[in-house]
Write a protein that holds these residues in place. Structure first.
Motif, PDB file in Angstrom:
ATOM      1  N   MET A 235      58.206  16.400 127.808  1.00  0.00           N
ATOM      2  CA  MET A 235      59.466  16.434 127.047  1.00  0.00           C
ATOM      3  C   MET A 235      60.469  15.420 127.579  1.00  0.00           C
ATOM      4  SD  MET A 235      60.272  20.441 126.397  1.00  0.00           S
ATOM      5  CE  MET A 235      59.044  21.535 125.680  1.00  0.00           C
ATOM      6  N   LEU A 236      60.572  15.354 128.895  1.00  0.00           N
ATOM      7  CA  LEU A 236      61.525  14.425 129.508  1.00  0.00           C
ATOM      8  C   LEU A 236      61.188  12.978 129.134  1.00  0.00           C
ATOM      9  CD1 LEU A 236      63.862  13.767 131.439  1.00  0.00           C
ATOM     10  CD2 LEU A 236      62.190  13.794 133.311  1.00  0.00           C
ATOM     11  N   VAL A 237      59.927  12.620 129.241  1.00  0.00           N
ATOM     12  CA  VAL A 237      59.509  11.259 128.896  1.00  0.00           C
ATOM     13  C   VAL A 237      59.776  10.969 127.428  1.00  0.00           C
ATOM     14  CG1 VAL A 237      57.480   9.762 128.622  1.00  0.00           C
ATOM     15  CG2 VAL A 237      57.840  11.011 130.761  1.00  0.00           C
ATOM     16  N   ASN A 238      59.502  11.936 126.560  1.00  0.00           N
ATOM     17  CA  ASN A 238      59.787  11.751 125.133  1.00  0.00           C
ATOM     18  C   ASN A 238      61.272  11.509 124.894  1.00  0.00           C
ATOM     19  OD1 ASN A 238      57.105  12.106 124.470  1.00  0.00           O
ATOM     20  ND2 ASN A 238      57.328  14.252 123.906  1.00  0.00           N
ATOM     21  N   ASN A 239      62.105  12.299 125.551  1.00  0.00           N
ATOM     22  CA  ASN A 239      63.547  12.166 125.355  1.00  0.00           C
ATOM     23  C   ASN A 239      64.089  10.850 125.902  1.00  0.00           C
ATOM     24  OD1 ASN A 239      63.492  14.643 124.171  1.00  0.00           O
ATOM     25  ND2 ASN A 239      64.628  15.719 125.764  1.00  0.00           N
ATOM     26  N   LEU A 240      63.653  10.493 127.094  1.00  0.00           N
ATOM     27  CA  LEU A 240      64.115   9.235 127.687  1.00  0.00           C
ATOM     28  C   LEU A 240      63.624   8.039 126.871  1.00  0.00           C
ATOM     29  CD1 LEU A 240      63.602   9.955 131.506  1.00  0.00           C
ATOM     30  CD2 LEU A 240      65.746   9.987 130.218  1.00  0.00           C
ATOM     31  N   SER A 241      62.410   8.123 126.350  1.00  0.00           N
ATOM     32  CA  SER A 241      61.879   7.043 125.516  1.00  0.00           C
ATOM     33  C   SER A 241      62.668   6.922 124.223  1.00  0.00           C
ATOM     34  CB  SER A 241      60.403   7.304 125.202  1.00  0.00           C
ATOM     35  OG  SER A 241      59.633   7.356 126.367  1.00  0.00           O
ATOM     36  N   TYR A 242      63.032   8.047 123.658  1.00  0.00           N
ATOM     37  CA  TYR A 242      63.839   8.046 122.440  1.00  0.00           C
ATOM     38  C   TYR A 242      65.163   7.317 122.678  1.00  0.00           C
ATOM     39  CZ  TYR A 242      66.815   9.802 118.687  1.00  0.00           C
ATOM     40  OH  TYR A 242      67.683   9.901 117.628  1.00  0.00           O
ATOM     41  N   ASN A 243      65.828   7.646 123.776  1.00  0.00           N
ATOM     42  CA  ASN A 243      67.118   7.014 124.075  1.00  0.00           C
ATOM     43  C   ASN A 243      66.968   5.532 124.396  1.00  0.00           C
ATOM     44  OD1 ASN A 243      69.051   9.205 123.822  1.00  0.00           O
ATOM     45  ND2 ASN A 243      67.975  10.154 125.520  1.00  0.00           N
ATOM     46  N   ASP A 244      65.874   5.188 125.086  1.00  0.00           N
ATOM     47  CA  ASP A 244      65.610   3.771 125.346  1.00  0.00           C
ATOM     48  C   ASP A 244      65.396   3.009 124.050  1.00  0.00           C
ATOM     49  OD1 ASP A 244      65.811   4.117 128.032  1.00  0.00           O
ATOM     50  OD2 ASP A 244      63.654   4.108 128.435  1.00  0.00           O
ATOM     51  N   CYS A 245      64.834   3.715 123.073  1.00  0.00           N
ATOM     52  CA  CYS A 245      64.450   3.072 121.816  1.00  0.00           C
ATOM     53  C   CYS A 245      65.622   2.905 120.856  1.00  0.00           C
ATOM     54  CB  CYS A 245      63.361   3.905 121.148  1.00  0.00           C
ATOM     55  SG  CYS A 245      62.508   3.109 119.801  1.00  0.00           S
ATOM     56  N   LEU A 246      66.698   3.622 121.088  1.00  0.00           N
ATOM     57  CA  LEU A 246      67.819   3.592 120.140  1.00  0.00           C
ATOM     58  C   LEU A 246      68.310   2.170 119.875  1.00  0.00           C
ATOM     59  CD1 LEU A 246      69.995   6.661 121.219  1.00  0.00           C
ATOM     60  CD2 LEU A 246      68.772   6.354 119.063  1.00  0.00           C
ATOM     61  N   GLY A 247      68.293   1.332 120.895  1.00  0.00           N
ATOM     62  CA  GLY A 247      68.824  -0.018 120.718  1.00  0.00           C
ATOM     63  C   GLY A 247      67.809  -1.041 120.268  1.00  0.00           C
ATOM     64  N   GLY A 248      66.506  -0.635 120.169  1.00  0.00           N
ATOM     65  CA  GLY A 248      65.505  -1.641 119.873  1.00  0.00           C
ATOM     66  C   GLY A 248      64.636  -1.389 118.673  1.00  0.00           C
ATOM     67  N   CYS A 249      64.850  -0.263 117.995  1.00  0.00           N
ATOM     68  CA  CYS A 249      63.949   0.099 116.906  1.00  0.00           C
ATOM     69  C   CYS A 249      64.512  -0.222 115.535  1.00  0.00           C
ATOM     70  CB  CYS A 249      63.601   1.577 116.986  1.00  0.00           C
ATOM     71  SG  CYS A 249      62.664   1.978 118.476  1.00  0.00           S
ATOM     72  N   GLN A 250      65.707  -0.773 115.496  1.00  0.00           N
ATOM     73  CA  GLN A 250      66.335  -1.232 114.260  1.00  0.00           C
ATOM     74  C   GLN A 250      66.352  -0.131 113.206  1.00  0.00           C
ATOM     75  OE1 GLN A 250      64.132  -4.790 113.438  1.00  0.00           O
ATOM     76  NE2 GLN A 250      64.932  -5.865 115.214  1.00  0.00           N
ATOM     77  N   ASN A 251      65.700  -0.325 112.076  1.00  0.00           N
ATOM     78  CA  ASN A 251      65.800   0.643 110.992  1.00  0.00           C
ATOM     79  C   ASN A 251      64.702   1.693 111.009  1.00  0.00           C
ATOM     80  OD1 ASN A 251      68.073  -0.628 109.881  1.00  0.00           O
ATOM     81  ND2 ASN A 251      66.781  -2.121 108.811  1.00  0.00           N
ATOM     82  N   GLU A 252      63.815   1.629 111.993  1.00  0.00           N
ATOM     83  CA  GLU A 252      62.754   2.615 112.055  1.00  0.00           C
ATOM     84  C   GLU A 252      63.278   3.924 112.649  1.00  0.00           C
ATOM     85  OE1 GLU A 252      58.665   0.973 113.047  1.00  0.00           O
ATOM     86  OE2 GLU A 252      60.001  -0.391 114.103  1.00  0.00           O
TER      87      GLU A 252
END
Length: 472
Positions: A235-252
């Motif tokens: 869960m922790l890895v999923n959450n941290l990955s989600y937050n890391d991704c906020l700035g790089g996933c554009q419209n996905e």
């Protein structure tokens, strides 16, 4: 309680009456009421340590020589549960398979910590609906209510420590049984709260909401196979990955984008150094990528290359490589594998020989999962009414002909679909990259060309695909 003590007395006499531990003599024994198998297997992580056969009274006994103190699990198929064993323990367990976890009672030297662990397991299960209702609350009230439940458990542990002579290792696993279940509720909260409230964004959390993260040890081999710990780290890895991704996933959508899955690989590489946890986390990430039905923009070759660059010498290498190969072989436009299946006359045929409509849907069920079997039956009846020209093919994953014939005779499955059973379950699951998901569905045309091999039988996207082909 008196009856329980009388029942256990003969076993405890055999195991030894003194409280003094003798490191050379360690015993694990018990009795299984209403057994579902003839053996009990003791595991350390994924490795079997000992196997004991039940006697005529459904009792078993293991004498464990030079055993290493720590967390084990014992399996009586199809169930398993944890047991903490230290050198010199004499542990006796009694359980009833009709109510497996709830009926477990430990007696003898080493029983205190084990009864505490099972009590915590059951307490968290009982609190699930209550905690679920808390997810609608704002962050501070949510934190207050979950912290209150957490402190009650910590008080119970403190009472146990005061009254019992627990070793540091036993105290560590007792703490883990409380902490990581609690931490998981905190990780779930922002996403569950967003769903409950219908918000489009995540709430801003207090600065100290995740303060416990600073104290997580990712290199503890004593916990690497403990499910509450492992689930929390996922869960922790999923959450941290989600937050890391906020700035790089554009419209996905962040949870399902390719960036999200690549972020996970990088994060696991930086966090998990302990071999067991690291290998298992990378394995989890690979399966999550492969079976992410919402991520249609997949580049398997690129992902697999990146995966192997991070996860060298993974103990699951052969399994994961096989998974990658099968996923590529099951892409749209590829041919269905010629998997052997058996008809009601006990004659062998194959997936490719039972296709008799422009669109065919394979679905899966088990005689051991009655609720799922009934739900599948109702779903197929619904789909057949919606798409009458689609051929539905039920595949039972069990291999016993008589039990399968009895099951299909007792249902209306034959009215809406053709029915077969697998000839060899493990081979079928391997070729179809199954991952124990009985909701899996495979769509193929009458030439055996795959339309979608990773669909869900209850999904809306399945209906959309069938509707699209019905219009052609």
């Amino acid at each position: 309680m008196i009856k329980k003590l009388l029942f256990f007395f003969p076993a405890l006499v055999l195991l030894g009456c003194t409280s003094e531990k003798h490191p050379s003599n360690t015993f694990f024994a018990g009795q299984i009421i209403n057994p579902t198998d003839s053996i009990v297997v003791l595991f350390k992580g994924e490795e079997p340590v000992d196997t004991a056969r039940l006697d005529i009274h459904n009792r078993f006994s293991m004498s464990l020589k030079k055993i290493k103190s720590g967390l084990y699990n014992f399996s009586h198929l199809p169930e398993y549960q944890y047991v903490f064993i230290e050198s010199g323990d004499s542990i006796f367990v009694r359980l009833n398979t009709l109510d497996f976890d709830e009926s477990i009672v430990f007696m003898g030297r080493g029983s205190e910590i084990n009864n505490f662990l099972i009590d915590m397991f059951l307490t968290f299960e009982e609190e699930e609906s209550q905690v679920s209702s808390f997810y609608a609350l704002e962050p501070i009230p949510f934190k207050y209510k979950t912290d209150s439940l957490y402190q009650l458990k910590r008080s119970e542990l403190q009472n146990l420590i005061t009254s019992s002579n627990l070793s540091p290792e036993a105290i560590e696993i007792a703490n883990a049984s409380i902490d990581f279940n609690y931490f998981s509720t905190q990780e779930i909260y922002p996403y569950a709260h967003r769903r409950r409230t219908g918000s489009e964004t995540l709430d801003v959390l207090p600065n100290d909401f995740y303060a416990y993260r600073d104290h997580i040890n990712f290199d503890n081999p004593r916990l690497s196979h403990y499910r509450p710990y492992y689930n929390y780290v996922v869960m922790l890895v999923n959450n941290l990955s989600y937050n890391d991704c906020l700035g790089g996933c554009q419209n996905e959508t962040q949870e399902t984008s390719r960036h999200y899955h690549f972020h996970k690989l990088s994060l696991i590489d930086s966090l998990a150094k302990e071999k067991q946890l690291r290998d298992n986390m990378f394995r989890n990430a690979a399966y999550a990528y492969v079976f992410d039905k919402n991520n249609s923009n997949k580049d398997y070759q690129e992902y697999f290359k990146t995966f192997h660059s991070y996860s060298k010498n993974n103990k699951h290498h052969e399994e994961i490589q096989q998974l990658f190969n099968q996923v590529i072989a099951l892409q749209p436009g590829k041919q269905l594998p010629k998997i052997a299946i058996v008809d009601n006359n006990n004659l062998t045929t194959s997936f490719t020989k039972v296709l008799d409509a422009p669109v065919n849907v394979f679905y899966f069920w088990s005689i051991n999962q009655k609720n799922h079997m009934n739900n599948i039956h109702n779903r197929i009846a619904q789909l057949k009414q919606m798409y009458p020209n689609t051929h539905f093919i039920g595949i039972n994953i069990n291999e016993k002909q008589d039990e399968w014939l009895y099951a299909i005779a007792d249902t209306r499955m034959m009215l809406n679909s053709s029915q077969y059973r697998c000839a060899e379950s493990k081979d079928m699951m391997r070729q179809l990259a199954f991952s124990n998901n009985l909701n899996k569905a495979i769509i193929a045309d009458n030439n055996g060309m795959i339309i979608n091999a990773f669909e869900g039988i209850f999904s809306k996207s399945l209906e959309n695909t069938l509707a699209e082909y019905a219009r052609k």
